[in-house]
Design an enzyme around this catalytic site. Structure first.
Site, PDB file in Angstrom:
ATOM      1  NE  ARG A   1      27.806  34.875  40.034  1.00  0.00           N
ATOM      2  CZ  ARG A   1      27.947  34.045  38.989  1.00  0.00           C
ATOM      3  NH1 ARG A   1      28.769  33.016  39.064  1.00  0.00           N
ATOM      4  NH2 ARG A   1      27.306  34.282  37.865  1.00  0.00           N
TER       5      ARG A   1
ATOM      6  CB  SER B   1      23.207  39.037  39.246  1.00  0.00           C
ATOM      7  OG  SER B   1      23.375  38.650  37.917  1.00  0.00           O
TER       8      SER B   1
ATOM      9  CD  GLU C   1      26.340  38.117  41.957  1.00  0.00           C
ATOM     10  OE1 GLU C   1      25.566  37.358  41.386  1.00  0.00           O
ATOM     11  OE2 GLU C   1      27.188  38.815  41.345  1.00  0.00           O
TER      12      GLU C   1
HETATM   13  C1  LIG Z   1      26.870  45.117  34.589  1.00  0.00           C
HETATM   14  C2  LIG Z   1      27.509  44.076  35.498  1.00  0.00           C
HETATM   15  C3  LIG Z   1      27.569  42.763  35.070  1.00  0.00           C
HETATM   16  C4  LIG Z   1      28.145  41.781  35.891  1.00  0.00           C
HETATM   17  N1  LIG Z   1      28.184  40.499  35.430  1.00  0.00           N
HETATM   18  C5  LIG Z   1      28.735  39.539  36.206  1.00  0.00           C
HETATM   19  C6  LIG Z   1      28.787  38.192  35.725  1.00  0.00           C
HETATM   20  O1  LIG Z   1      28.377  37.876  34.613  1.00  0.00           O
HETATM   21  N2  LIG Z   1      29.336  37.257  36.550  1.00  0.00           N
HETATM   22  C7  LIG Z   1      29.832  37.570  37.779  1.00  0.00           C
HETATM   23  O2  LIG Z   1      30.312  36.665  38.460  1.00  0.00           O
HETATM   24  N3  LIG Z   1      29.799  38.838  38.244  1.00  0.00           N
HETATM   25  C8  LIG Z   1      29.272  39.826  37.492  1.00  0.00           C
HETATM   26  N4  LIG Z   1      29.223  41.114  37.955  1.00  0.00           N
HETATM   27  C9  LIG Z   1      29.752  41.431  39.301  1.00  0.00           C
HETATM   28  C10 LIG Z   1      31.186  42.005  39.282  1.00  0.00           C
HETATM   29  O3  LIG Z   1      31.511  42.522  38.022  1.00  0.00           O
HETATM   30  C11 LIG Z   1      32.225  40.958  39.665  1.00  0.00           C
HETATM   31  O4  LIG Z   1      31.949  40.430  40.933  1.00  0.00           O
HETATM   32  C12 LIG Z   1      33.640  41.532  39.677  1.00  0.00           C
HETATM   33  O5  LIG Z   1      34.576  40.496  39.851  1.00  0.00           O
HETATM   34  C13 LIG Z   1      33.850  42.597  40.770  1.00  0.00           C
HETATM   35  O6  LIG Z   1      35.106  43.187  40.523  1.00  0.00           O
HETATM   36  P1  LIG Z   1      35.486  44.585  41.160  1.00  0.00           P
HETATM   37  O7  LIG Z   1      36.929  44.807  40.864  1.00  0.00           O
HETATM   38  O8  LIG Z   1      34.545  45.626  40.663  1.00  0.00           O
HETATM   39  O9  LIG Z   1      35.269  44.297  42.693  1.00  0.00           O
HETATM   40  P2  LIG Z   1      34.746  45.296  43.827  1.00  0.00           P
HETATM   41  O10 LIG Z   1      33.292  45.561  43.595  1.00  0.00           O
HETATM   42  O11 LIG Z   1      35.629  46.461  43.963  1.00  0.00           O
HETATM   43  O12 LIG Z   1      34.893  44.364  45.114  1.00  0.00           O
HETATM   44  C14 LIG Z   1      34.082  43.223  45.273  1.00  0.00           C
HETATM   45  C15 LIG Z   1      34.550  42.477  46.537  1.00  0.00           C
HETATM   46  O13 LIG Z   1      35.855  41.948  46.325  1.00  0.00           O
HETATM   47  C16 LIG Z   1      36.769  42.493  47.281  1.00  0.00           C
HETATM   48  N5  LIG Z   1      38.025  42.706  46.562  1.00  0.00           N
HETATM   49  C17 LIG Z   1      38.223  43.478  45.469  1.00  0.00           C
HETATM   50  N6  LIG Z   1      39.499  43.396  45.072  1.00  0.00           N
HETATM   51  C18 LIG Z   1      40.121  42.559  45.934  1.00  0.00           C
HETATM   52  C19 LIG Z   1      41.459  42.094  46.055  1.00  0.00           C
HETATM   53  N7  LIG Z   1      42.424  42.456  45.198  1.00  0.00           N
HETATM   54  N8  LIG Z   1      41.752  41.253  47.087  1.00  0.00           N
HETATM   55  C20 LIG Z   1      40.794  40.862  47.954  1.00  0.00           C
HETATM   56  N9  LIG Z   1      39.518  41.297  47.905  1.00  0.00           N
HETATM   57  C21 LIG Z   1      39.188  42.125  46.888  1.00  0.00           C
HETATM   58  C22 LIG Z   1      36.121  43.763  47.785  1.00  0.00           C
HETATM   59  O14 LIG Z   1      36.588  44.113  49.080  1.00  0.00           O
HETATM   60  C23 LIG Z   1      34.660  43.372  47.761  1.00  0.00           C
HETATM   61  O15 LIG Z   1      34.348  42.598  48.899  1.00  0.00           O
HETATM   62  C24 LIG Z   1      28.658  42.127  37.161  1.00  0.00           C
HETATM   63  C25 LIG Z   1      28.591  43.466  37.582  1.00  0.00           C
HETATM   64  C26 LIG Z   1      28.019  44.427  36.774  1.00  0.00           C
HETATM   65  C27 LIG Z   1      27.964  45.852  37.220  1.00  0.00           C
END
Ligand SMILES: Cc1cc2nc3c(=O)[nH]c(=O)nc-3n(C[C@H](O)[C@H](O)[C@H](O)COP(=O)(O)OP(=O)(O)OC[C@H]3O[C@@H](n4cnc5c(N)ncnc54)[C@H](O)[C@@H]3O)c2cc1C
Length: 340
Positions: free
Chosen positions: A165, A239, A335
């Site tokens: 992570r 999480s 997280e």
């Molecule tokens: C129901 C649910 C289940 C999930 N299950 C998992 C799982 O099984 N495993 C897991 O690892 N995670 C899980 N997650 C967490 C999440 O889905 C992941 O971390 C995902 O990769 C976040 O993507 P996002 O585009 O929504 O990022 P955001 O929430 O928009 O951003 C997250 C972070 O990344 C940064 N960021 C976003 N895009 C970029 C970019 N292009 N360049 C640089 N920085 C950037 C943002 O500034 C922020 O700091 C889950 C979340 C939910 C709601």
């Protein structure tokens, strides 16, 4: 030419559904637009939040400065030697749709990561992982905009410093790199990883001990849906806490005191404790307080019961951490990223 939207409502753009307004918001489709947005933000000394799908963020009600939504699109095959293929995807592509697209192309490696919300660009940020697979297993490189050097760079997988992570982008150099495209090493041969308990069990129950790629993705989706709430119906950020890692001596002492303790050995000799188990044992599963609560099927997930506010969510997270610390002597780390 980009257009900033003032006082933009981002309530629907964060999966927890917290009420949030951004002072200045812009969505960028082209790299030139990203650079323009960053230059303008810098000139005005605005802090910058990069926004993907908003599924790993806990946002305060008023976001100062700029929020830049990443919408880089496109999926391309860059190299193919018959066995190994390099695929590149735009940072704004939806992660699950990308995994499904690879299935159609007959390219393998990311099946276990199906249905994780969010974008391709955010996937390396916390080295997304599920059911025994992490992005680190397949990452080739990222193409990113380096805000220090003010240029586009390619960072090979090893340079991204991916770990549980975590990555260069999350903890070492936060805010420096904006991921624009991500490249993956994939295989035309299907070699499924089925060792993860819940997945293995589900496939056995289905009589699919040797699943096809489609069956594996369907199994991952079913197992996930049975354990995790869909943010479209119940706001959440997945999480809420990382699984804490402890030294073997701490693990052994805890295991003696709590024989049912759920933990997984790590390659470096440490143990990863199941945070969900710790929270459940501390009595939080199904807890409700105002607009926020602890999911009744998985204590690791905090949920928006309706009208959740940032302050009450953080208070609940703090109470959970304090009680786990008191009972087990273990510190929990959140997280999702809290911003600002
Ligand atoms: C129901 C649910 C289940 C999930 N299950 C998992 C799982 O099984 N495993 C897991 O690892 N995670 C899980 N997650 C967490 C999440 O889905 C992941 O971390 C995902 O990769 C976040 O993507 P996002 O585009 O929504 O990022 P955001 O929430 O928009 O951003 C997250 C972070 O990344 C940064 N960021 C976003 N895009 C970029 C970019 N292009 N360049 C640089 N920085 C950037 C943002 O500034 C922020 O700091 C889950 C979340 C939910 C709601």
């Amino acid at each position: 030419m980009i257009t900033w939207h003032e006082n933009q409502d981002l309530t629907a753009a964060n999966s927890f559904g917290l009420p949030v307004f951004a002072e200045h918001f812009v969505q960028v489709n082209q790299l030139t637009e990203l650079v323009e947005a960053l230059e303008q933000a810098e000139a005005k000394q605005w802090p910058v939040l990069i926004l993907g799908g908003g599924s790993n963020l806990v946002l305060q009600p008023a976001l100062p400065g700029a929020v830049i939504g990443i919408a880089a699109a496109g999926i391309h095959l860059l190299a193919d030697d018959g066995d190994n293929v390099i695929v590149e995807a735009g940072a704004g592509e939806n992660w699950h749709q990308f995994v499904r697209h690879l299935l159609q192309l007959g390219l393998h490696g990311l099946e276990n990561l199906a249905l994780i919300p969010g974008t391709v660009g955010a996937a390396p940020v916390q080295n997304i992982g599920a059911y025994g697979v992490e992005i680190a297993d397949c990452l080739h490189s990222v193409i990113a905009y380096d805000r220090h050097a003010k240029s586009v760079v390619q960072l090979m997988a090893a340079e991204c410093q991916l770990s549980y992570r975590d990555s260069l982008f999350k903890s070492q150099q936060p805010g420096r790199y904006i991921i624009w495209r991500v490249r993956f090493n994939l295989s035309t041969t299907f070699a499924p990883k089925l060792h993860y308990g819940a997945l293995n069990q589900y496939l056995s129950q289905q009589g699919q001990d040797q699943p096809t790629p489609e069956q594996l993705v369907a199994a991952v989706c079913s197992v996930r849906a049975s354990k995790l709430p869909d943010p479209a119906t119940l706001g959440n950020a997945g999480s809420f806490f990382e699984n804490p890692r402890v030294d073997a001596s701490v693990y052994q002492a805890l295991k003696q005191q709590f024989p049912d303790l759920v933990a997984y050995p790590e390659k470096n000799g440490q143990y990863k404790l199941a945070a969900g188990w710790l929270i459940d044992q501390a009595g939080w599963k199904g807890h409700r307080n105002g607009g926020v609560g602890v999911y009744d099927k998985q204590a690791l997930v905090l949920v928006n019961l309706g009208g959740a506010e940032f302050v009450e969510l953080m208070a609940l997270a703090g109470d959970i951490s304090a009680s786990v610390k008191q009972r087990f002597g273990v510190s929990l780390q959140m997280e999702p990223r809290v911003y600002p």
